[in-house]
Design an enzyme around this catalytic site. Sequence first.
Site, PDB file in Angstrom:
ATOM      1  N   ASP A  57       1.663   2.379   8.462  1.00 27.83           N
ATOM      2  CA  ASP A  57       0.413   1.765   8.030  1.00 27.83           C
ATOM      3  C   ASP A  57       0.640   0.426   7.308  1.00 27.83           C
ATOM      4  O   ASP A  57       0.614   0.350   6.081  1.00 27.83           O
ATOM      5  CB  ASP A  57      -0.356   2.738   7.120  1.00 27.83           C
ATOM      6  CG  ASP A  57      -1.836   2.378   7.081  1.00 27.83           C
ATOM      7  OD1 ASP A  57      -2.228   1.416   7.758  1.00 27.83           O
ATOM      8  OD2 ASP A  57      -2.589   3.053   6.371  1.00 27.83           O
ATOM      9  N   LYS A  96       1.982   4.709  -0.973  1.00 28.13           N
ATOM     10  CA  LYS A  96       1.388   5.934  -1.522  1.00 28.13           C
ATOM     11  C   LYS A  96       1.847   7.077  -0.623  1.00 28.13           C
ATOM     12  O   LYS A  96       2.272   6.840   0.520  1.00 28.13           O
ATOM     13  CB  LYS A  96      -0.140   5.838  -1.569  1.00 28.13           C
ATOM     14  CG  LYS A  96      -0.808   5.547  -0.235  1.00 28.13           C
ATOM     15  CD  LYS A  96      -2.317   5.454  -0.377  1.00 28.13           C
ATOM     16  CE  LYS A  96      -2.956   4.973   0.909  1.00 28.13           C
ATOM     17  NZ  LYS A  96      -4.409   4.833   0.826  1.00 28.13           N
ATOM     18  N   ASP A 133       0.828  -1.207   0.000  1.00 29.58           N
ATOM     19  CA  ASP A 133       0.000   0.000   0.000  1.00 29.58           C
ATOM     20  C   ASP A 133       0.861   1.255   0.000  1.00 29.58           C
ATOM     21  O   ASP A 133       0.593   2.205   0.729  1.00 29.58           O
ATOM     22  CB  ASP A 133      -0.954  -0.007   1.201  1.00 29.58           C
ATOM     23  CG  ASP A 133      -2.148   0.922   0.981  1.00 29.58           C
ATOM     24  OD1 ASP A 133      -2.403   1.296  -0.185  1.00 29.58           O
ATOM     25  OD2 ASP A 133      -2.822   1.275   1.957  1.00 29.58           O
ATOM     26  N   THR A 155      -4.208   0.640  -3.500  1.00 28.66           N
ATOM     27  CA  THR A 155      -4.955   1.880  -3.643  1.00 28.66           C
ATOM     28  C   THR A 155      -5.174   2.117  -5.120  1.00 28.66           C
ATOM     29  O   THR A 155      -4.260   1.952  -5.920  1.00 28.66           O
ATOM     30  CB  THR A 155      -4.170   3.030  -2.989  1.00 28.66           C
ATOM     31  OG1 THR A 155      -4.129   2.789  -1.592  1.00 28.66           O
ATOM     32  CG2 THR A 155      -4.817   4.364  -3.255  1.00 28.66           C
ATOM     33  N   ASN A 187       0.908   7.215   3.044  1.00 27.16           N
ATOM     34  CA  ASN A 187       1.454   6.269   4.014  1.00 27.16           C
ATOM     35  C   ASN A 187       2.937   6.479   4.278  1.00 27.16           C
ATOM     36  O   ASN A 187       3.558   5.721   4.999  1.00 27.16           O
ATOM     37  CB  ASN A 187       1.210   4.830   3.551  1.00 27.16           C
ATOM     38  CG  ASN A 187      -0.239   4.430   3.732  1.00 27.16           C
ATOM     39  OD1 ASN A 187      -0.964   5.059   4.495  1.00 27.16           O
ATOM     40  ND2 ASN A 187      -0.672   3.403   3.023  1.00 27.16           N
TER      41      ASN A 187
HETATM   42  N1  LIG Z   1       3.622   7.811  13.739  1.00 28.07           N
HETATM   43  C1  LIG Z   1       2.848   8.792  13.313  1.00 28.07           C
HETATM   44  N2  LIG Z   1       3.213  10.068  13.430  1.00 28.07           N
HETATM   45  C2  LIG Z   1       2.431  11.071  12.992  1.00 28.07           C
HETATM   46  N3  LIG Z   1       1.242  10.891  12.405  1.00 28.07           N
HETATM   47  C3  LIG Z   1       0.806   9.633  12.260  1.00 28.07           C
HETATM   48  C4  LIG Z   1       1.578   8.514  12.699  1.00 28.07           C
HETATM   49  N4  LIG Z   1       0.900   7.399  12.399  1.00 28.07           N
HETATM   50  C5  LIG Z   1      -0.226   7.778  11.812  1.00 28.07           C
HETATM   51  N5  LIG Z   1      -0.303   9.121  11.725  1.00 28.07           N
HETATM   52  C6  LIG Z   1      -1.395   9.897  11.152  1.00 28.07           C
HETATM   53  O1  LIG Z   1      -2.598   9.198  11.323  1.00 28.07           O
HETATM   54  C7  LIG Z   1      -3.165   8.891  10.070  1.00 28.07           C
HETATM   55  C8  LIG Z   1      -3.842   7.543  10.136  1.00 28.07           C
HETATM   56  O2  LIG Z   1      -2.864   6.593  10.469  1.00 28.07           O
HETATM   57  P1  LIG Z   1      -2.821   5.192   9.782  1.00 28.07           P
HETATM   58  O3  LIG Z   1      -2.703   5.406   8.324  1.00 28.07           O
HETATM   59  O4  LIG Z   1      -1.786   4.369  10.407  1.00 28.07           O
HETATM   60  O5  LIG Z   1      -4.231   4.680  10.218  1.00 28.07           O
HETATM   61  P2  LIG Z   1      -5.206   3.835   9.361  1.00 28.07           P
HETATM   62  O6  LIG Z   1      -6.340   3.497  10.197  1.00 28.07           O
HETATM   63  O7  LIG Z   1      -4.503   2.667   8.832  1.00 28.07           O
HETATM   64  O8  LIG Z   1      -5.599   4.892   8.284  1.00 28.07           O
HETATM   65  P3  LIG Z   1      -5.815   4.760   6.729  1.00 28.07           P
HETATM   66  O9  LIG Z   1      -7.186   4.208   6.583  1.00 28.07           O
HETATM   67  O10 LIG Z   1      -5.672   6.152   6.198  1.00 28.07           O
HETATM   68  O11 LIG Z   1      -4.739   3.866   6.204  1.00 28.07           O
HETATM   69  C9  LIG Z   1      -2.000   8.934   9.106  1.00 28.07           C
HETATM   70  O12 LIG Z   1      -2.422   9.195   7.830  1.00 28.07           O
HETATM   71  C10 LIG Z   1      -1.168  10.046   9.675  1.00 28.07           C
HETATM   72  O13 LIG Z   1      -1.665  11.289   9.270  1.00 28.07           O
END
Ligand SMILES: Nc1ncnc2c1ncn2[C@@H]1O[C@H](COP(=O)(O)OP(=O)(O)OP(=O)(O)O)[C@@H](O)[C@H]1O
Length: 831
Positions: free
Chosen positions: A545, A529, A527, A592, A532
């Site tokens: 992610d 992009k 994934d 994606t 991520n």
């Molecule tokens: N370690 C981190 N530091 C800063 N911001 C973070 C971090 N991890 C995640 N985020 C923020 O939180 C958002 C969501 O995190 P993540 O992508 O891991 O969750 P997700 O539930 O898998 O979301 P998605 O459905 O977008 O993949 C990220 O797009 C980022 O903006």
Amino acid sequence: MTDNQQQTLEQPTSFSERSRSVSFSKLLSKSWRWNSNSTGNGSTQGSTSSHDNSPSQSNVKLTEMGEPKNLLPETIVTPADPDMSSRFSKFKSIFQSNNTSPANYTSTASKNSSKQPDTLQIETKEKKLSNMITEPQSPVLRSPMHAHLEAHYHPYTSPTSKSNPRSPMSEPLNQESSYQQQNLVNNDNNINSGSRKRSPSAPVLPKSHDISVIDNDTYNSFSMNSGYLPPAALSSTSTTSSPYQTRNLSNISLNDIKEDEQVNKFNQYKSPLRKGSSGPIQKIVSPLKTVSQGGSPNESQENIQPFPSIIVGLTDEEMDEPQDESILRNEIKTPQLGSPIKENKKLLIGGNKEITDITILDFQPTEPPKVFGDKEPKRSQRLRTKSFSNKFKDITVSPKSFEKVRLLGQGDVGKVFLVKQKNTNRLYALKVFSKSQMIKRNKVKRVLVEQDILATSNHPFIVTLYHSFQSEDYLYLCMEYCMGGEFFRALQTRKSKCICEDDARFYTSEVTAALEYLHLLGFIYRDLKPENILLHRSGHIMLSDFDLSIQTQDAKNFKIKSPMITSGHNQSAMIDTKIFSDGFRTNSFVGTEEYIAPEVIRGNGHTAAVDWWTLGILIYEMLFGMTPFKGADTNKTFSNILKNDITFPNNNDISRHCKDLIKKLLCKNESKRLGCKMGAADIKRHPFFKKVQWSFLRNQEPPLIPKLTENGFDFVATSAKNKKIKNMPSKKSQDGTNTDKPNDESKIDYSKIDISLLSLEDQEKVMFDEPVANDDEVPEDDPFHNFNSMSLMEKDNDSMIYGDNNSYGKIAYTPNSNRSRSNSHRAFFKK
Ligand SMILES: Nc1ncnc2c1ncn2[C@@H]1O[C@H](COP(=O)(O)OP(=O)(O)OP(=O)(O)O)[C@@H](O)[C@H]1O
């Protein structure tokens, strides 16, 4: 290329309207069921696609595969089972009621599964089949994603939420919607550029879908009835006219979590792409027994496979050879710990002749010594016995150890908060998953994979996991806070939404190094992009992610003693990373939309080569501010991916080598794609990277440095405000009575509280208030038993300290003026 020059690049007109980011994966976790009562209707609720390439406009009406609770909602009720007296019994019961497929989750769960759901399941499938045969017209594809999205973004108007009240998602998602909108606002506040909004994690989908899929002269035509495309692919063939489709879906991650079913279908069907193929060409193995918690509840009996099943692709000749059954099961016959594995030629290393330098040691853990006698805690050894486990110790924190600073982002089952550890003032990103949501939406195995990868990884470009722990209602991954946020946002702050070739080379090389490392561990990322890719405060990248990733083999059992080093390159040694996933194919529909590889769309199984495809798309997007195959709708995008040759905007600033690299990465034939021979080593040797010092990547000056703006978030004020709220929220127990207790944790019986009945604000308070559940407190039959609670050794802690220049504030990205002079090996030593 200067910034001004960049402005002259062709600007994608639709790009400013495009919002993106959600992984289909997050949304297509369930299978589909045929539902003649579906609320969707292609003719009334949205026009079907007029995708002109579709040879067969076969339309079907599908809805979310009925979990038993959908059909029989009463089965959700926590049973009065004396064995479920633990605090976790409510999840166990939800889990069991969701789990109609005994082999999908824990053995105990399967034992307790009632027969009724299975029967219903089979009936539903039969009905689906017969409908597919008899019902020729007017299909509307409805998925859990649709229900989710309509409820999510249109809680008041969504027909789904109204007409399908039994949807497990309606209520919580309606609750979430306001939260997500709020989250959007927060996100928007984070960047100065408002030209392209990032969508929240769940997209708006149209209410009807055209099932006709890609017609492809080169790759044959498929239609719904052909069964070649997995349901996720079909579901994503969105139309454009729905009033609900207010944003483009191109960056939704796709994921049909039902990998087992996919594998079976894949195993059975005869690929039109395989000339002369006359039967099943793969064998199924399930090497990841340690991650066998997940799986869809919707599998038919005959398709039961422990997750994740991996397809091992064998050539036709190999198929003719008699296979040792134990090899097909990926069993390693190594009697002694540490003994080299002998001649496990095919599955471990794909029969590659060149791997003779590899010695693979068996790290299959021996039974840990029993120091507690009969009283040894029954805690999961899933991560504790892995070779990297000495990085971790028993959990040292709990939810109460952290104070929320603000919400960073939100997925469909998880929220990511910026938090401050109370006693150390360290800042972390705390990803909190709702257990009930994970169970309802079959995400249990995903979070285990994510924890696995994060815990396993120890790499400068992969986000560090400091703690993982659970409470009764939530799972927590406490990660390094990447102050720079998403690389996507950094790109958006550039005037042209793109960066110059030299800067793109920097990010590409770091991403390549991270992918190389993941592949080395046997993981396929799947994934990639800009959303991520997070930016560390230093400006270096951090991949995050991993919930769509998959492990191609149980890497814990292998260790490279003497990796094959390729020669002939002018610098650091190259490791053949392809051998770590060689021969493995899996056919989940993940990725994606704009980034998805052709082989994934074809549903023909895919390998680690998908990551090199996505790298090609990423480079293109960095350079041109748009992805190369984007179409007017999903159908068109997929069609473009399958058929169109790569073209470049008229821009002479992009070098020949760069274009060549992109072309070679975006080779539609995965067996000819760059990376197909030796994985990352192939990419690193491309002339585009000639000047890259791979060993010194982390010492290079990044092109963009995240800087905090002056008007940072006022944490002090927020913190004071939070402290004023002294009492815990009013809570309703599952029997509906108000527990209405003050914030005295010792008196709160969390096991009696249905968290989903609380307001979002109150849920958040519970998130930061529940006691931690130590591993040995989580029963073996609890769906989250295998989520190990562990803390990273302190010495490895390099997280930011709260108070360092308002580290919680808004971010801007400043070009690094040192960069041009310093990105060389020599400059590094001069410093
Ligand atoms: N370690 C981190 N530091 C800063 N911001 C973070 C971090 N991890 C995640 N985020 C923020 O939180 C958002 C969501 O995190 P993540 O992508 O891991 O969750 P997700 O539930 O898998 O979301 P998605 O459905 O977008 O993949 C990220 O797009 C980022 O903006």
